[in-house]
Scaffold this active site. Structure first.
Site, short mmCIF file in Angstrom:
data_model
loop_
_atom_site.label_atom_id
_atom_site.label_comp_id
_atom_site.label_asym_id
_atom_site.label_seq_id
_atom_site.Cartn_x
_atom_site.Cartn_y
_atom_site.Cartn_z
N ASP A 155 15.03 29.08 -25.16
CA ASP A 155 15.78 27.87 -25.48
C ASP A 155 15.10 27.23 -26.69
OD1 ASP A 155 17.56 25.79 -25.56
OD2 ASP A 155 17.54 25.42 -23.41
C1 BGC Z 1 20.02 23.69 -25.04
C2 BGC Z 1 20.69 25.04 -25.02
C3 BGC Z 1 21.43 25.24 -26.32
C4 BGC Z 1 20.46 25.11 -27.47
C5 BGC Z 1 21.10 25.34 -28.81
C6 BGC Z 1 19.18 23.51 -26.28
O1 BGC Z 1 18.65 22.23 -26.36
O2 BGC Z 1 19.23 23.54 -23.88
O3 BGC Z 1 21.55 25.14 -23.93
O4 BGC Z 1 22.05 26.49 -26.32
O5 BGC Z 1 19.90 23.82 -27.44
O6 BGC Z 1 21.98 24.34 -29.13
#
Ligand code: BGC
Length: 772
Positions: free
Chosen positions: A300
């Site tokens: 993530d």
């Molecule tokens: C989120 C993810 C997301 C990523 C990219 C993160 O903060 O937890 O679910 O895909 O950002 O936007």
């Protein structure tokens, strides 16, 4: 309502159903008609990957493991990433969705780097791209995986048309805690429904194989246990027993992997003390060794770096090493942060990492690029997006999906559907009544030009001049104390001018008094769920409850349309009809209007237990039997701890009758399936949908098993008086569970109770036995 208008409505409903069938076949046809290069064979891909790997330096390999946020609308940030791309230090980017800028960045990779390896472009295509579908939790409320698959294939087509190759979706985290804002993105509390939705979405995004035209790679997330964040507080740790992990949280991930998902995202938080991004057991033992996952794991955003924050690495280099050794292939790098994977060549030189280990992590990323055809065709056709966005089938699919996702919670005196012919005046009230943006929910971005209309606009359009439509905002939804991180992107964090809410309530009451019916659109604004959007209360925000009660007190019939994904505390209000729209998406207004007037009939069912208050969380209908079962709903001294509406609940404008539940195989040996049949009849006066649900309880075995567990469902459309014999097959997998005693999947010999009905309190029951 007159017979004639009744027939007209029914035929419109049928038309809508047929229209959905038309959408399905048109989309399927489009898939067939387009040139299908077909899936590349595994050996072909492996040969190409090996040939390329043999030419790569350690630095170039490490470069493939970095994914940068690429906000091309902010030149200083973009220029920094441009440099990394040109130096061969980027394998992927995310968040640029303008095809021109996509091509511009791709050109740097393809023309300026030594080996001309194209970039992968990723984006959060969560519930639509330009055409916005309902919140994923709403889509789960449709209990219609085939429709959800269609929805995500539309989303994929739009994303692919602007040059995206990969989505960070579906979000398949189970949660028992609606305080957690990200309940928006998942399928709710149940692993069986969650697994069905996970697999359907993967199929929708990816099509028949990775690289299928018009499709994108699916990346289920967040592996694993994010939905159990303590107290529903986003990013906080999850403490999950092995029993719960295997029986509750992992099954939707397994289903997504079995459906062929090419990517997976590791979670932010620590699972039982080990940050998921550094969890070798999770990312290697379970995901790759037990489940045979062949794709790549992306962290993530910033989750490699935060191994330092978690206190399991002392610096970025150690964090990269820990992540890679655990099984994280790619680091997602937030704007302003530096890549950590660049330190891996030094780790090889220092003997901390072998080249074979590094190669193993690079391979699936290169494989994905070959499968997506990027080496032959790295660019996107810049003119294509518009024609894809404008495809009327997309809007139609979004509207039907919204209609089929809505859940009717209450309909006293059959207030709904409203009779268009008799209606002279309508009062439309509430802070969400004239907002198109709030109907769409989270993960919707202005740069993809989503467009929608408000419920008020939809009603005016539908009712024309024959019905007087009066509108009052009434009160405002207070702005968040801790603002949403997304608000800076779309300007919704801007301070609003307050209104005089006391006067607003009075005005709402006045227009309600002058109208035949009041429709209130209340709930949570779009920024109140999603990431970093947890809440500690389920009360209607601000003075909305006061507004609702004041309008109800006029004695006029009140319809409450809810937009939110939380079980808001409204069960004790006296509104005669309550229809939950979730966040219904860009066609949500038309869907709401169709539902209000019976041109569509609600058939959705709750994918969550509707708690009475936030203090009941976490909760599941599938609790274990325990001491003092007669007091199971008296566990708090203040009153009942039963949910306000049970999991699986939802009304229709018609009624259904279940009868003749028969277990055709009352005794089977372990390893065999059980068949159960039931008759379902539409006992009302309209065509409508019912979701027949099958629940099981294992009576005795090595572990205590839930009082009820969903193990089958079918959504069916029936005409008035139409009967259907439904058949459910319960497989050995449905009868087994992960045992904390043997530490593996087991099937006990036991008697089982089985129920089939319209919600998790179904009373029509049977029994069968599994014995040698
Ligand atoms: C989120 C993810 C997301 C990523 C990219 C993160 O903060 O937890 O679910 O895909 O950002 O936007």
């Amino acid at each position: 309502m007159s017979m004639k208008s009744g027939f007209r409505r029914i035929s419109q409903v049928l038309l809508a159903t047929c229209a959905m069938a038309a959408v399905s076949s048109a989309l399927a046809e489009a898939g067939r008609a387009s040139p299908q290069p077909g899936a590349m064979s595994d050996t072909d891909v492996a040969d190409k990957v090996d040939t390329l790997l043999a030419k790569m330096t350690d630095e170039e390999k490490a470069g493939q493991l970095s994914q940068y946020f690429y906000f091309s609308q902010f030149p200083p940030l973009a220029q920094k990433v441009d440099k990394e791309i040109a130096a061969g230090r980027a394998g992927a980017v995310l968040f640029t969705t303008d095809p021109k800028l996509v091509n511009r960045a791709q050109k740097i990779a393809v023309e300026q780097t030594r080996l001309k390896i194209p970039l992968l472009f990723g984006f959060d295509v969560i519930h639509g791209f330009h055409t916005i579908f309902p919140a994923p939790l709403g889509m789960a409320a449709s209990w219609d995986p085939a429709m959800v698959e269609q929805a995500q294939s539309v989303a994929a087509a739009e994303a692919r048309a602007v040059g995206m190759h990969w989505t960070f979706a579906p979000m398949v985290d189970i949660t028992l805690d609606p305080r957690w804002g990200r309940i928006f993105e998942g399928a709710g509390e149940d692993p069986y429904l969650g697994a069905a939705m996970a697999a359907a979405q993967v199929r929708g995004f990816q099509g028949r194989h990775i690289g299928a035209p018009g499709h994108i790679i699916a990346g289920p997330k967040h592996f694993a246990g994010y939905g159990a964040a303590m107290g529903g507080r986003d990013y906080d740790e999850a403490e999950i027993s092995e029993n719960q992990l295997h029986n509750l949280y992992l099954p939707p991930f397994k289903a997504a992997i079995d459906a062929g998902a090419g990517n997976i995202m590791s979670a932010y938080m620590a699972l039982n003390g080990v940050p998921a991004t550094a969890d070798h057991w999770l990312l290697t033992d379970v995901l790759r060794r037990q489940w045979g996952f062949k794709g790549w794991v992306v962290s993530d955003s910033g989750a490699v770096n935060s191994l330092v924050t978690h206190g399991v690495a002392s610096d970025g280099a150690e964090a990269a090493l820990k992540a890679i050794k655990a099984g994280t292939n790619m680091e997602m790098i937030p704007p302003g942060q530096n890549a950590n994977m660049v330190s891996l060549p030094a780790a090889i030189a220092a003997g901390k990492l072998s080249r074979t280990e590094l190669d193993a992590m690079v391979r699936p990323i290169l494989a994905a690029k070959f499968r997506m055809g990027l080496f032959e065709n790295p660019y996107v056709d810049e003119a294509k997006a518009k024609t894809v966005f404008d495809d009327p089938k997309h809007a139609l699919a979004a509207r039907i999906t919204a209609e089929r996702s809505a859940v009717l919670l209450r309909n006293e005196g059959n207030l709904l559907p409203l009779d268009h012919a008799k209606l002279k005046s309508i009062a439309v009230i509430g802070p969400l009544a004239d907002s198109a943006r709030d109907l769409m929910g989270s993960w919707v971005f202005p740069m993809n030009s989503p467009s929608g209309k408000s419920v008020l606009a939809g009603l005016r359009e539908k009712l024309g001049t024959k019905v007087a439509v009066a509108y009052a905002e009434g009160v405002q939804i207070p702005q968040r104390v801790n603002p949403s991180p997304f608000g800076t992107l779309d300007g919704t964090n801007k301070k609003r001018e307050p209104i005089d809410e006391t006067a607003g309530v009075a005005q709402a009451v006045a227009i309600a008094r002058q109208s035949d019916v009041a429709v209130l659109v209340l709930g949570e604004s779009q920024d109140m769920s999603g990431e970093m959007a947890s809440r500690a209360t389920f009360e209607l925000p601000g003075r909305q409850r006061e507004l609702l009660d004041a309008v109800v007190a006029t004695g006029k019939p009140v319809v409450l349309l809810l937009t939110s994904v939380r079980p808001l505390t409204i069960f004790d209000s006296k509104a005669a009809a309550i229809l939950d729209l979730w966040y219904p998406g860009s066609q949500g207004a038309d869907a709401a209007v169709n539902l209000l007037f019976g041109d569509a009939v609600p058939g959705g069912k709750l994918p969550i237990s509707w708690l009475r208050s936030a203090s009941q969380a976490p909760m599941t209908y599938a609790r274990l039997p325990s001491h003092a079962p007669a007091d199971a709903f008296k566990r708090y001294q203040e009153g009942s701890n039963e949910p306000a509406w049970p999991f699986g609940f939802g009304l229709s404008y018609t009624t259904f009758r279940y009868s003749d539940l028969k277990v055709t195989t009352p005794k089977v040996a372990p390893g065999h399936s059980v068949t159960v049949t039931v008759n379902l009849e539409n006992s009302g006066k309209r065509t409508g949908d019912e979701v027949a649900q099958l629940y099981l309880h294992q009576k005795v075995g090595g572990s205590s098993r839930p009082v009820r567990q969903l193990k089958g469902f079918q959504r069916v459309t029936l005409k008035p008086s139409e009967k259907r014999a439904l058949r459910f097959t319960i497989t050995p997998a449905d009868l087994s569970y992960w045992s904390d005693i043997t530490k593996e999947q087991v099937q006990d010999e036991s008697a089982f109770d089985v129920w089939i009905g319209g919600d998790s309190l179904a009373s029509l029951a049977g029994t069968f036995e599994v014995a040698k």
